[in-house]
Design a protein around this motif. Structure first.
Motif, PDB file in Angstrom:
ATOM      1  N   VAL A  34       0.862  -1.186   0.000  1.00 18.99           N
ATOM      2  CA  VAL A  34       0.000   0.000   0.000  1.00 18.99           C
ATOM      3  C   VAL A  34       0.896   1.233   0.000  1.00 18.99           C
ATOM      4  CG1 VAL A  34      -1.686   1.366   1.283  1.00 18.99           C
ATOM      5  CG2 VAL A  34      -1.945  -1.125   1.135  1.00 18.99           C
ATOM      6  N   VAL A  35       0.670   2.129  -0.949  1.00 19.96           N
ATOM      7  CA  VAL A  35       1.422   3.378  -1.050  1.00 19.96           C
ATOM      8  C   VAL A  35       0.435   4.532  -0.866  1.00 19.96           C
ATOM      9  CG1 VAL A  35       2.905   4.809  -2.513  1.00 19.96           C
ATOM     10  CG2 VAL A  35       3.070   2.306  -2.615  1.00 19.96           C
ATOM     11  N   ALA A  36       0.684   5.398   0.107  1.00 15.33           N
ATOM     12  CA  ALA A  36      -0.279   6.439   0.468  1.00 15.33           C
ATOM     13  C   ALA A  36      -0.280   7.613  -0.506  1.00 15.33           C
ATOM     14  CB  ALA A  36       0.001   6.949   1.881  1.00 15.33           C
ATOM     15  N   ASN A  37       0.853   7.908  -1.136  1.00 18.35           N
ATOM     16  CA  ASN A  37       0.944   9.023  -2.078  1.00 18.35           C
ATOM     17  C   ASN A  37       0.483  10.353  -1.472  1.00 18.35           C
ATOM     18  OD1 ASN A  37       2.047   7.688  -4.350  1.00 18.35           O
ATOM     19  ND2 ASN A  37       0.043   6.818  -4.838  1.00 18.35           N
ATOM     20  N   ASP A  38       0.796  10.568  -0.209  1.00 16.59           N
ATOM     21  CA  ASP A  38       0.436  11.813   0.495  1.00 16.59           C
ATOM     22  C   ASP A  38      -1.074  12.029   0.583  1.00 16.59           C
ATOM     23  OD1 ASP A  38       3.119  12.542   0.978  1.00 16.59           O
ATOM     24  OD2 ASP A  38       3.279  13.416  -1.027  1.00 16.59           O
ATOM     25  N   GLY A  39      -1.844  10.957   0.382  1.00 14.20           N
ATOM     26  CA  GLY A  39      -3.293  11.059   0.548  1.00 14.20           C
ATOM     27  C   GLY A  39      -3.722  10.600   1.929  1.00 14.20           C
ATOM     28  N   LEU A  40      -5.009  10.252   2.080  1.00 19.60           N
ATOM     29  CA  LEU A  40      -5.578   9.678   3.302  1.00 19.60           C
ATOM     30  C   LEU A  40      -5.651  10.667   4.464  1.00 19.60           C
ATOM     31  CD1 LEU A  40      -3.828   6.163   3.205  1.00 19.60           C
ATOM     32  CD2 LEU A  40      -6.084   6.805   2.309  1.00 19.60           C
ATOM     33  N   THR A  41      -5.595  11.959   4.176  1.00 15.45           N
ATOM     34  CA  THR A  41      -5.652  12.963   5.252  1.00 15.45           C
ATOM     35  C   THR A  41      -6.971  12.896   6.011  1.00 15.45           C
ATOM     36  OG1 THR A  41      -4.216  14.426   3.966  1.00 15.45           O
ATOM     37  CG2 THR A  41      -5.473  15.419   5.775  1.00 15.45           C
ATOM     38  N   ARG A  42      -8.062  12.841   5.291  1.00 18.41           N
ATOM     39  CA  ARG A  42      -9.382  12.782   5.939  1.00 18.41           C
ATOM     40  C   ARG A  42      -9.525  11.485   6.739  1.00 18.41           C
ATOM     41  NH1 ARG A  42     -15.234  13.484   2.832  1.00 18.41           N
ATOM     42  NH2 ARG A  42     -16.529  12.464   4.403  1.00 18.41           N
ATOM     43  N   ARG A 153     -14.735  16.010  -5.946  1.00 19.51           N
ATOM     44  CA  ARG A 153     -15.795  16.955  -5.586  1.00 19.51           C
ATOM     45  C   ARG A 153     -16.371  16.635  -4.204  1.00 19.51           C
ATOM     46  NH1 ARG A 153     -18.322  16.528  -9.997  1.00 19.51           N
ATOM     47  NH2 ARG A 153     -19.947  15.029  -9.435  1.00 19.51           N
ATOM     48  N   GLU A 154     -16.441  15.362  -3.900  1.00 15.02           N
ATOM     49  CA  GLU A 154     -16.973  14.936  -2.602  1.00 15.02           C
ATOM     50  C   GLU A 154     -15.910  14.970  -1.500  1.00 15.02           C
ATOM     51  OE1 GLU A 154     -20.100  14.303  -1.930  1.00 15.02           O
ATOM     52  OE2 GLU A 154     -20.780  14.537  -4.015  1.00 15.02           O
ATOM     53  N   ARG A 155     -14.652  15.248  -1.869  1.00 17.15           N
ATOM     54  CA  ARG A 155     -13.533  15.362  -0.931  1.00 17.15           C
ATOM     55  C   ARG A 155     -13.299  14.062  -0.141  1.00 17.15           C
ATOM     56  NH1 ARG A 155     -11.813  20.552  -0.783  1.00 17.15           N
ATOM     57  NH2 ARG A 155     -13.257  22.163  -1.505  1.00 17.15           N
ATOM     58  N   ALA A 156     -13.548  12.949  -0.808  1.00 26.97           N
ATOM     59  CA  ALA A 156     -13.300  11.653  -0.179  1.00 26.97           C
ATOM     60  C   ALA A 156     -11.862  11.216  -0.445  1.00 26.97           C
ATOM     61  CB  ALA A 156     -14.265  10.601  -0.721  1.00 26.97           C
ATOM     62  N   ASP A 157     -11.242  10.596   0.547  1.00 27.80           N
ATOM     63  CA  ASP A 157      -9.967   9.930   0.299  1.00 27.80           C
ATOM     64  C   ASP A 157     -10.221   8.703  -0.577  1.00 27.80           C
ATOM     65  OD1 ASP A 157      -8.639  11.717   1.924  1.00 27.80           O
ATOM     66  OD2 ASP A 157      -8.561  10.367   3.653  1.00 27.80           O
ATOM     67  N   VAL A 158      -9.178   8.269  -1.280  1.00 25.09           N
ATOM     68  CA  VAL A 158      -9.342   7.155  -2.214  1.00 25.09           C
ATOM     69  C   VAL A 158      -8.156   6.190  -2.097  1.00 25.09           C
ATOM     70  CG1 VAL A 158      -9.618   6.465  -4.629  1.00 25.09           C
ATOM     71  CG2 VAL A 158     -10.595   8.639  -3.825  1.00 25.09           C
ATOM     72  N   LEU A 159      -8.481   4.905  -2.081  1.00 27.99           N
ATOM     73  CA  LEU A 159      -7.492   3.838  -2.219  1.00 27.99           C
ATOM     74  C   LEU A 159      -7.849   3.051  -3.469  1.00 27.99           C
ATOM     75  CD1 LEU A 159      -5.167   1.970  -1.119  1.00 27.99           C
ATOM     76  CD2 LEU A 159      -6.977   0.656   0.020  1.00 27.99           C
ATOM     77  N   LEU A 160      -7.004   3.126  -4.492  1.00 27.43           N
ATOM     78  CA  LEU A 160      -7.221   2.352  -5.703  1.00 27.43           C
ATOM     79  C   LEU A 160      -6.635   0.952  -5.528  1.00 27.43           C
ATOM     80  CD1 LEU A 160      -6.219   4.958  -8.458  1.00 27.43           C
ATOM     81  CD2 LEU A 160      -8.511   4.474  -7.550  1.00 27.43           C
ATOM     82  N   ILE A 161      -7.310  -0.045  -6.070  1.00 19.58           N
ATOM     83  CA  ILE A 161      -6.809  -1.424  -6.062  1.00 19.58           C
ATOM     84  C   ILE A 161      -6.702  -1.902  -7.500  1.00 19.58           C
ATOM     85  CG2 ILE A 161      -7.230  -3.795  -5.360  1.00 19.58           C
ATOM     86  CD1 ILE A 161      -8.570  -2.771  -2.869  1.00 19.58           C
ATOM     87  N   ASP A 162      -5.508  -2.291  -7.901  1.00 18.17           N
ATOM     88  CA  ASP A 162      -5.291  -2.692  -9.286  1.00 18.17           C
ATOM     89  C   ASP A 162      -5.728  -4.141  -9.513  1.00 18.17           C
ATOM     90  OD1 ASP A 162      -3.181  -4.338  -8.407  1.00 18.17           O
ATOM     91  OD2 ASP A 162      -1.636  -2.859  -8.876  1.00 18.17           O
ATOM     92  N   PRO A 163      -5.622  -4.649 -10.750  1.00 18.80           N
ATOM     93  CA  PRO A 163      -6.152  -5.974 -11.065  1.00 18.80           C
ATOM     94  C   PRO A 163      -5.453  -7.127 -10.355  1.00 18.80           C
ATOM     95  CG  PRO A 163      -5.930  -4.685 -13.057  1.00 18.80           C
ATOM     96  CD  PRO A 163      -5.233  -3.922 -11.968  1.00 18.80           C
ATOM     97  N   GLN A 164      -6.117  -8.252 -10.406  1.00 18.18           N
ATOM     98  CA  GLN A 164      -5.583  -9.505  -9.885  1.00 18.18           C
ATOM     99  C   GLN A 164      -4.746 -10.198 -10.955  1.00 18.18           C
ATOM    100  OE1 GLN A 164      -9.730 -11.209  -9.913  1.00 18.18           O
ATOM    101  NE2 GLN A 164      -8.591 -13.029 -10.571  1.00 18.18           N
ATOM    102  N   ARG A 165      -4.012 -11.223 -10.537  1.00 17.71           N
ATOM    103  CA  ARG A 165      -3.361 -12.128 -11.482  1.00 17.71           C
ATOM    104  C   ARG A 165      -4.317 -13.286 -11.786  1.00 17.71           C
ATOM    105  NH1 ARG A 165       2.294 -11.972 -12.199  1.00 17.71           N
ATOM    106  NH2 ARG A 165       3.229 -10.256 -11.008  1.00 17.71           N
ATOM    107  N   LEU A 166      -4.131 -13.867 -12.950  1.00 13.38           N
ATOM    108  CA  LEU A 166      -4.859 -15.070 -13.337  1.00 13.38           C
ATOM    109  C   LEU A 166      -3.877 -16.240 -13.370  1.00 13.38           C
ATOM    110  CD1 LEU A 166      -7.005 -13.611 -16.251  1.00 13.38           C
ATOM    111  CD2 LEU A 166      -7.670 -13.922 -13.858  1.00 13.38           C
TER     112      LEU A 166
END
Length: 246
Positions: A34-42, A153-166
């Motif tokens: 998990v990389v925060a990228n200076d986000g997650l303040t809220r 616009r909603e000022r929500a923090d975001v955690l993106l999750i990339d694809p799985q392996r097959l």
């Protein structure tokens, strides 16, 4: 393995990141995925207040398809993992995964979902179905930017999750040879997370260390995670996210 047996031994298996020789256990739990990228303040402020609301959106792996019971899907296991790591914090995790969705489908309903849930943090899993449907990177990015406009616009923090392996051994012609493309879109998602100031979980990379799991954590349909896969994914996410929120 039955659900009860899985629950009984899960903590022992996933608690230790690696053998002394550097060979990973079946499920190495590393906060570095998990990389925060200076986000997650809220979200950090919410944790300090003693209560955090998290909305999880995406497709079937958020919904929990493939788990032997609803309680062994990603979202309930992530909630349990966060509660263990954030004692005294009330964690509310809302599951709004819908199987089969592409990034466009999720982006189109984001505003309604966020308005209803009022989350501190939105977890957005994306990319797998887009690649399996041969959607272009440009189309995926357009959909992501539409979703980003709503989330910012909603000022929500975001955690993106990339694809799985097959599974590399799959005989399903729709899935065979797809991992390079899934890896490529994972790189794109990572780049967009950095540019957006969103946190990101590198699920595709994490799954490379799951060779000790039955079928690499993927079920018999060669697509949806099995109980072990969900357990490992949830623990990796909880470890990294809790570390970033403290």
């Amino acid at each position: 393995m039955k659900s009860a047996a899985l629950a009984a031994v899960l903590g022992t298996l996933i608690a230790t990141p690696a053998l002394a020789q550097g060979v990973p256990y079946a499920c190495p739990v590393l906060a570095s995925h998990v990389v925060a990228n200076d986000g997650l303040t809220r979200s950090r402020a919410a944790v300090k207040s003693g209560r955090i609301v998290i909305l999880a959106v995406g497709s079937s792996s958020i919904e929990g398809v493939g788990a032997s019971s609803r309680s062994l899907g990603f979202v309930p296991l992530l909630q349990a993992g966060l509660e263990r790591r954030l004692p005294g914090v009330q964690v509310t995790l809302i599951n709004r995964g819908i199987g089969g969705e592409t990034a466009r489908d999720t982006a189109m309903r984001l505003e309604a979902e966020v308005t209803l849930a009022r989350p501190d943090l939105v977890i957005w899993q994306l990319g797998t179905n887009d690649i399996l449907r041969d959607r272009s990177t440009d189309d995926i990015l357009t959909d992501f930017q539409a979703g980003r406009a709503v989330l910012d616009r909603e000022r929500a923090d975001v955690l993106l999750i990339d694809p799985q392996r097959l599974p590399e051994t799959t005989t399903n012609p729709a899935f065979r040879g797809r991992n390079p493309a899934l890896g490529d879109i994972s790189t794109v998602i990572d780049q967009q997370a950095t540019a957006s100031g969103y946190a990101v979980l590198h699920r595709f990379t994490a799954m490379a260390d799951w060779s000790g799991l039955d079928r690499g954590g993927v079920g018999p349909d060669d697509l949806h995670l099995n109980d072990w896969g969900y357990a490992c994914w949830a623990e990796v996410t909880a470890e990294g996210l809790a570390d970033a929120l403290r």
